[in-house]
Design a protein around this motif. Structure first.
Motif, PDB file in Angstrom:
ATOM      1  N   HIS A  64       0.822  -1.204   0.000  1.00 17.51           N
ATOM      2  CA  HIS A  64       0.000   0.000   0.000  1.00 17.51           C
ATOM      3  C   HIS A  64       0.862   1.263   0.000  1.00 17.51           C
ATOM      4  O   HIS A  64       0.476   2.279  -0.589  1.00 17.51           O
ATOM      5  N   VAL A  65       2.018   1.203   0.636  1.00 17.70           N
ATOM      6  CA  VAL A  65       2.947   2.334   0.606  1.00 17.70           C
ATOM      7  C   VAL A  65       3.410   2.602  -0.823  1.00 17.70           C
ATOM      8  O   VAL A  65       3.532   3.756  -1.255  1.00 17.70           O
ATOM      9  N   ASN A  66       3.648   1.533  -1.574  1.00 19.71           N
ATOM     10  CA  ASN A  66       4.188   1.657  -2.928  1.00 19.71           C
ATOM     11  C   ASN A  66       3.126   1.746  -4.014  1.00 19.71           C
ATOM     12  O   ASN A  66       3.464   1.967  -5.189  1.00 19.71           O
ATOM     13  N   ALA A  67       1.859   1.585  -3.656  1.00 14.59           N
ATOM     14  CA  ALA A  67       0.789   1.640  -4.653  1.00 14.59           C
ATOM     15  C   ALA A  67       0.717   3.026  -5.286  1.00 14.59           C
ATOM     16  O   ALA A  67       0.806   4.039  -4.595  1.00 14.59           O
ATOM     17  N   LEU A  68       0.552   3.075  -6.607  1.00 16.14           N
ATOM     18  CA  LEU A  68       0.507   4.359  -7.329  1.00 16.14           C
ATOM     19  C   LEU A  68      -0.908   4.901  -7.326  1.00 16.14           C
ATOM     20  O   LEU A  68      -1.592   4.938  -8.351  1.00 16.14           O
ATOM     21  N   TRP A  69      -1.331   5.388  -6.163  1.00 14.84           N
ATOM     22  CA  TRP A  69      -2.708   5.837  -5.971  1.00 14.84           C
ATOM     23  C   TRP A  69      -2.796   7.345  -5.721  1.00 14.84           C
ATOM     24  O   TRP A  69      -3.789   7.848  -5.214  1.00 14.84           O
ATOM     25  N   ARG A  70      -1.750   8.065  -6.084  1.00 12.89           N
ATOM     26  CA  ARG A  70      -1.736   9.525  -6.024  1.00 12.89           C
ATOM     27  C   ARG A  70      -1.777  10.043  -7.466  1.00 12.89           C
ATOM     28  O   ARG A  70      -1.036   9.555  -8.323  1.00 12.89           O
ATOM     29  N   PHE A  71      -2.636  11.025  -7.727  1.00 10.54           N
ATOM     30  CA  PHE A  71      -2.838  11.520  -9.083  1.00 10.54           C
ATOM     31  C   PHE A  71      -2.786  13.049  -9.085  1.00 10.54           C
ATOM     32  O   PHE A  71      -3.287  13.691  -8.166  1.00 10.54           O
ATOM     33  N   ALA A  72      -2.207  13.621 -10.124  1.00  9.79           N
ATOM     34  CA  ALA A  72      -2.107  15.080 -10.235  1.00  9.79           C
ATOM     35  C   ALA A  72      -2.160  15.494 -11.702  1.00  9.79           C
ATOM     36  O   ALA A  72      -1.812  14.707 -12.599  1.00  9.79           O
ATOM     37  N   ILE A  73      -2.613  16.719 -11.934  1.00 11.44           N
ATOM     38  CA  ILE A  73      -2.635  17.261 -13.290  1.00 11.44           C
ATOM     39  C   ILE A  73      -1.207  17.582 -13.719  1.00 11.44           C
ATOM     40  O   ILE A  73      -0.483  18.282 -13.015  1.00 11.44           O
ATOM     41  N   ALA A  74      -0.796  17.064 -14.869  1.00 14.60           N
ATOM     42  CA  ALA A  74       0.545  17.336 -15.383  1.00 14.60           C
ATOM     43  C   ALA A  74       0.644  18.782 -15.873  1.00 14.60           C
ATOM     44  O   ALA A  74      -0.292  19.310 -16.458  1.00 14.60           O
ATOM     45  N   GLY A  75       1.770  19.410 -15.592  1.00 17.77           N
ATOM     46  CA  GLY A  75       2.024  20.747 -16.098  1.00 17.77           C
ATOM     47  C   GLY A  75       1.536  21.882 -15.232  1.00 17.77           C
ATOM     48  O   GLY A  75       1.767  23.043 -15.567  1.00 17.77           O
ATOM     49  N   THR A  76       0.877  21.597 -14.110  1.00 15.25           N
ATOM     50  CA  THR A  76       0.432  22.665 -13.221  1.00 15.25           C
ATOM     51  C   THR A  76       1.391  22.800 -12.043  1.00 15.25           C
ATOM     52  O   THR A  76       1.931  21.798 -11.564  1.00 15.25           O
ATOM     53  N   PRO A  77       1.636  24.021 -11.561  1.00 17.25           N
ATOM     54  CA  PRO A  77       2.481  24.200 -10.383  1.00 17.25           C
ATOM     55  C   PRO A  77       1.731  23.934  -9.080  1.00 17.25           C
ATOM     56  O   PRO A  77       2.330  23.909  -8.012  1.00 17.25           O
ATOM     57  N   TRP A  78       0.413  23.733  -9.162  1.00 13.99           N
ATOM     58  CA  TRP A  78      -0.413  23.584  -7.970  1.00 13.99           C
ATOM     59  C   TRP A  78      -0.439  22.121  -7.509  1.00 13.99           C
ATOM     60  O   TRP A  78      -1.480  21.465  -7.476  1.00 13.99           O
ATOM     61  N   ILE A  79       0.752  21.618  -7.155  1.00 11.12           N
ATOM     62  CA  ILE A  79       0.924  20.245  -6.674  1.00 11.12           C
ATOM     63  C   ILE A  79       1.788  20.285  -5.420  1.00 11.12           C
ATOM     64  O   ILE A  79       2.772  21.015  -5.355  1.00 11.12           O
ATOM     65  N   SER A  80       1.458  19.482  -4.438  1.00 13.82           N
ATOM     66  CA  SER A  80       2.198  19.470  -3.184  1.00 13.82           C
ATOM     67  C   SER A  80       3.469  18.636  -3.304  1.00 13.82           C
ATOM     68  O   SER A  80       3.643  17.852  -4.240  1.00 13.82           O
ATOM     69  N   ALA A  81       4.347  18.767  -2.328  1.00 15.01           N
ATOM     70  CA  ALA A  81       5.574  17.972  -2.273  1.00 15.01           C
ATOM     71  C   ALA A  81       5.279  16.600  -1.642  1.00 15.01           C
ATOM     72  O   ALA A  81       4.317  16.475  -0.871  1.00 15.01           O
ATOM     73  N   PRO A  82       6.074  15.594  -1.978  1.00 12.34           N
ATOM     74  CA  PRO A  82       7.171  15.615  -2.936  1.00 12.34           C
ATOM     75  C   PRO A  82       6.666  15.466  -4.373  1.00 12.34           C
ATOM     76  O   PRO A  82       5.774  14.678  -4.647  1.00 12.34           O
ATOM     77  N   LYS A  83       7.271  16.221  -5.282  1.00  9.10           N
ATOM     78  CA  LYS A  83       6.890  16.144  -6.682  1.00  9.10           C
ATOM     79  C   LYS A  83       7.718  15.128  -7.464  1.00  9.10           C
ATOM     80  O   LYS A  83       7.283  14.628  -8.496  1.00  9.10           O
ATOM     81  N   ASN A  84       8.917  14.815  -6.929  1.00  4.91           N
ATOM     82  CA  ASN A  84       9.808  13.928  -7.668  1.00  4.91           C
ATOM     83  C   ASN A  84       9.372  12.471  -7.639  1.00  4.91           C
ATOM     84  O   ASN A  84       9.973  11.619  -8.302  1.00  4.91           O
ATOM     85  N   THR A  85       8.331  12.147  -6.882  1.00  7.76           N
ATOM     86  CA  THR A  85       7.821  10.765  -6.872  1.00  7.76           C
ATOM     87  C   THR A  85       6.674  10.594  -7.886  1.00  7.76           C
ATOM     88  O   THR A  85       6.157   9.492  -8.036  1.00  7.76           O
ATOM     89  N   LEU A  86       6.277  11.686  -8.536  1.00  5.92           N
ATOM     90  CA  LEU A  86       5.224  11.623  -9.528  1.00  5.92           C
ATOM     91  C   LEU A  86       5.823  11.423 -10.919  1.00  5.92           C
ATOM     92  O   LEU A  86       6.896  11.958 -11.216  1.00  5.92           O
ATOM     93  N   MET A  87       5.143  10.648 -11.744  1.00  4.17           N
ATOM     94  CA  MET A  87       5.627  10.358 -13.089  1.00  4.17           C
ATOM     95  C   MET A  87       4.461  10.360 -14.066  1.00  4.17           C
ATOM     96  O   MET A  87       3.303  10.184 -13.668  1.00  4.17           O
TER      97      MET A  87
END
Length: 269
Positions: free
Chosen positions: A244-267
């Motif tokens: 569950h820690v490693n599950a890719l269940w976080r989603f964000a709009i690509a290209g927007t600065p309105w994203i919380s940290a950490p950002k480097n774990t998003l792909m």
């Protein structure tokens, strides 16, 4: 958890606008659905009585076609009656509205049944009962007893699933948002974190069980689908099981600065 084709449905481009000009320094990010540890101090600026700057449209909303309250449609009850993992990416680009504040959802996390990071794992209690309600209700709780976290209940009644709203972009009501946040800034720090979203909306735990599909109070309105989204592991759930820690269940709009940290774990999805 392997990603399936169901997330490839999102596909209408959202025009970016000019990055807002900052009037203060950035503070730290908020926590996720449950988090342990200490939080560093935030930098805040006292709001003066002078008139605030004219609210600007968020970078993820086209300025030429900025949404108006009158022309927006509240999402129906059945929209939320699906698995939290399906609902989470579908909430990206939708709008949260309360009084004069309008926010666009830019980042979310899914929490599912039998998920060791979900509040539903505790069963039905006075605090978690809303999570087991029908999809479309609000589940609001306090993190560290201070930060108000807004979740959208997912799936059918009795399932115990929700989607945490992690970050938003301001669309309208900037002055109200700044006053509630006690920060005179237009930078993403204003709304990048779940506790900041709750504070900007001016909600409390009394909003738990509130139907988000009914007019009045707090509503979720239809909005454009992002052209591309980012995925990654959820934040601050180190106590959960490894799968569950490693599950890719976080989603964000690509290209927007309105994203919380950490950002480097998003792909890219």
């Amino acid at each position: 958890m392997k990603q399936t084709q169901r997330f490839k449905r999102v596909g209408v481009a959202i025009t970016k606008t000019k990055k807002p000009i900052s009037k203060t320094t950035e503070s730290t990010n908020d926590d996720s659905i449950i988090r342990t540890g200490h939080r560093p101090k935030s930098v805040t600026v006292e709001i003066k009585s002078k008139s605030s700057p004219k609210p600007k449209i968020a970078p993820s909303v086209p300025i030429s076609a900025g949404p108006s309250f009158e022309n927006m449609t509240i999402l129906p009850h059945h929209f939320f009656q699906i698995d939290a993992l399906d609902l989470a990416p579908r909430l990206l680009g939708k709008f949260l509205r309360r009084d004069d504040v309008l926010l666009q959802i830019t980042e979310v996390e899914a929490y599912r049944p039998n998920d060791s990071a979900c509040h539903g794992r505790f069963g039905i209690t006075a605090r978690t009962a809303p999570v087991f309600g029908p999809g479309g209700l609000a589940y609001v709780y306090l993190c560290y007893g201070l930060h108000t976290m807004l979740n959208v209940v997912a799936d059918k009644e009795g399932v115990g699933a929700a989607v945490l709203i992690r970050s938003c972009a301001p669309v309208s009501g900037l002055k109200t948002i700044q006053q509630r946040r006690a920060q005179l800034t237009e930078k993403p720090v204003l709304l990048t974190g779940p506790g900041k979203v709750g504070q900007a909306l001016g909600i409390s735990t009394e909003w738990s069980n509130h139907p988000l599909y009914m007019p009045g109070g707090l509503e979720i309105l239809d909005g454009p689908k992002p052209e591309k989204i980012l995925i990654g592991p959820r934040v601050g759930i180190e106590y959960a099981l490894p799968e569950h820690v490693n599950a890719l269940w976080r989603f964000a709009i690509a290209g927007t600065p309105w994203i919380s940290a950490p950002k480097n774990t998003l792909m890219p999805q």
